[in-house]
Design an enzyme around this catalytic site. Structure first.
Site, PDB file in Angstrom:
ATOM      1  N   LYS A 146       0.814  -1.212   0.000  1.00  0.00           N
ATOM      2  CA  LYS A 146       0.000   0.000   0.000  1.00  0.00           C
ATOM      3  C   LYS A 146       0.848   1.263   0.000  1.00  0.00           C
ATOM      4  CE  LYS A 146      -4.391  -1.940   1.082  1.00  0.00           C
ATOM      5  NZ  LYS A 146      -5.415  -2.318   2.041  1.00  0.00           N
TER       6      LYS A 146
ATOM      7  N   ARG B 260      -3.208 -10.224   4.570  1.00  0.00           N
ATOM      8  CA  ARG B 260      -3.525 -10.354   3.138  1.00  0.00           C
ATOM      9  C   ARG B 260      -2.374  -9.757   2.337  1.00  0.00           C
ATOM     10  NH1 ARG B 260      -5.622  -7.035  -0.715  1.00  0.00           N
ATOM     11  NH2 ARG B 260      -7.154  -7.864  -2.169  1.00  0.00           N
TER      12      ARG B 260
END
Ligand code: PMM
Length: 286
Positions: free
Chosen positions: A223, A264
């Site tokens: 991210k 994840r």
């Protein structure tokens, strides 16, 4: 530190943080867009992730990157169903990453065993009912609005407390609408209506999520806040998404050490090793 109970009906109970590998069947996801759009390649990718140690493979057909526009339901179904069916036929435990009730229902019929809705049931009025009827574990992620405008929604005084409070409220909503409370998974929604400092504050305070008493899923993988941390010191340019995997493994294992039920990730191997190291250290602690 002992981990909270992590039992979810229909899923194995891992004695360490589980690893969820990502297969985005999309042309435009920020970190791997276009790589697995072909169903055959997507299935091969899912099988490879499972072989590398993914306990769950998360299949998604719609990008949620900041600013993304939505795909049609038909297109989303067309992308994900053959992949879900083929992976489950081959014995892979699949979760379906979707905000749409019809996609979730069809994916569960095709064998998916977790519904991973980044809106936690807020984007589609039919989703909570679909999750309740399916009986499979349901991810309630912190979400304030669609990706096209989520950057405007990132305003917090005390992000850690507010995000937990908003997820607790949404948990009450989904349970009131029929979802079995023992099938709820919670998720802080890193990068969704969050500024960089919000993501770091959330990652630094995952212990606090124990108050909810539910398994915690954490998705830091590749991210933006990792890319910005690792920006090129000369140009200031963020580290490209595909070069954020060591940082992802570090963030993921530190989430595991704070009690995360699962992490994840796009690249599984290093994180799968890292969570095993974390579990070995924890079990050897006096
Ligand atoms: N993030 C993305 C997609 N799905 N699901 C959950 N539960 N939590 C997340 O934070 C999350 C998610 C966005 O990342 P991607 O587009 O690289 O898959």
């Amino acid at each position: 530190m002992k981990r909270p109970s992590q039992v979810l009906s229909g899923l194995p109970e891992w004695d360490r943080c589980a690893v969820m590998g990502v297969v985005n069947v999309t042309p435009d996801s920020f970190s791997d867009g276009g790589r697995w759009l072909d169903p055959g390649r997507a299935v091969d990718r899912g099988l490879l992730l499972a072989e590398q140690g993914a306990d769950i493979v998360d299949v998604g057909g719609e990008s949620t990157r900041p600013g993304a526009t939505r795909v049609s339901e038909e297109e989303e179904l067309r992308r994900v169903l053959p992949v879900v069916r083929s992976l489950t036929d081959k014995g892979v435990l699949v979760s379906i990453d979707t905000m749409r009730a019809r996609v979730a229902e069809a994916a569960v019929e095709s064998g998916a065993r977790i519904i991973n809705d980044v809106s936690g049931g807020r984007a589609d009025a039919g989703m909570i009912g679909a999750a309740a009827r399916s009986g499979v574990p349901f991810v309630v992620m912190h979400w304030r609005g669609q990706s096209a405008r989520m950057d405007e929604l990132a305003a917090y005084e005390d992000v850690a407390a507010e995000v937990i409070r908003e997820v607790a409220r949404q948990m009450d909503t989904v349970v009131a609408a029929g979802v079995d409370p023992s099938q709820v998974i919670v998720d802080p929604g890193l990068g969704f209506a969050k500024r960089r400092q919000d993501d770091w504050a959330l990652l630094a305070s995952l212990d606090a999520w124990r108050v909810l008493g539910r398994p915690l899923l954490v998705a830091a993988s590749r991210k933006r806040f990792l890319g910005e941390l690792l920006a090129d010191p000369r140009t200031g340019e963020a580290r490209p998404a595909r070069e954020r995997d060591a940082a992802t493994a570090a963030a993921s294992v530190l989430a595991a050490a704070q009690g995360a039920w699962a992490v994840r990730v796009h690249e599984v191997r290093d994180t799968a090793d890292a969570v095993r190291v974390e579990a070995a250290i924890r079990t050897n602690r006096a």
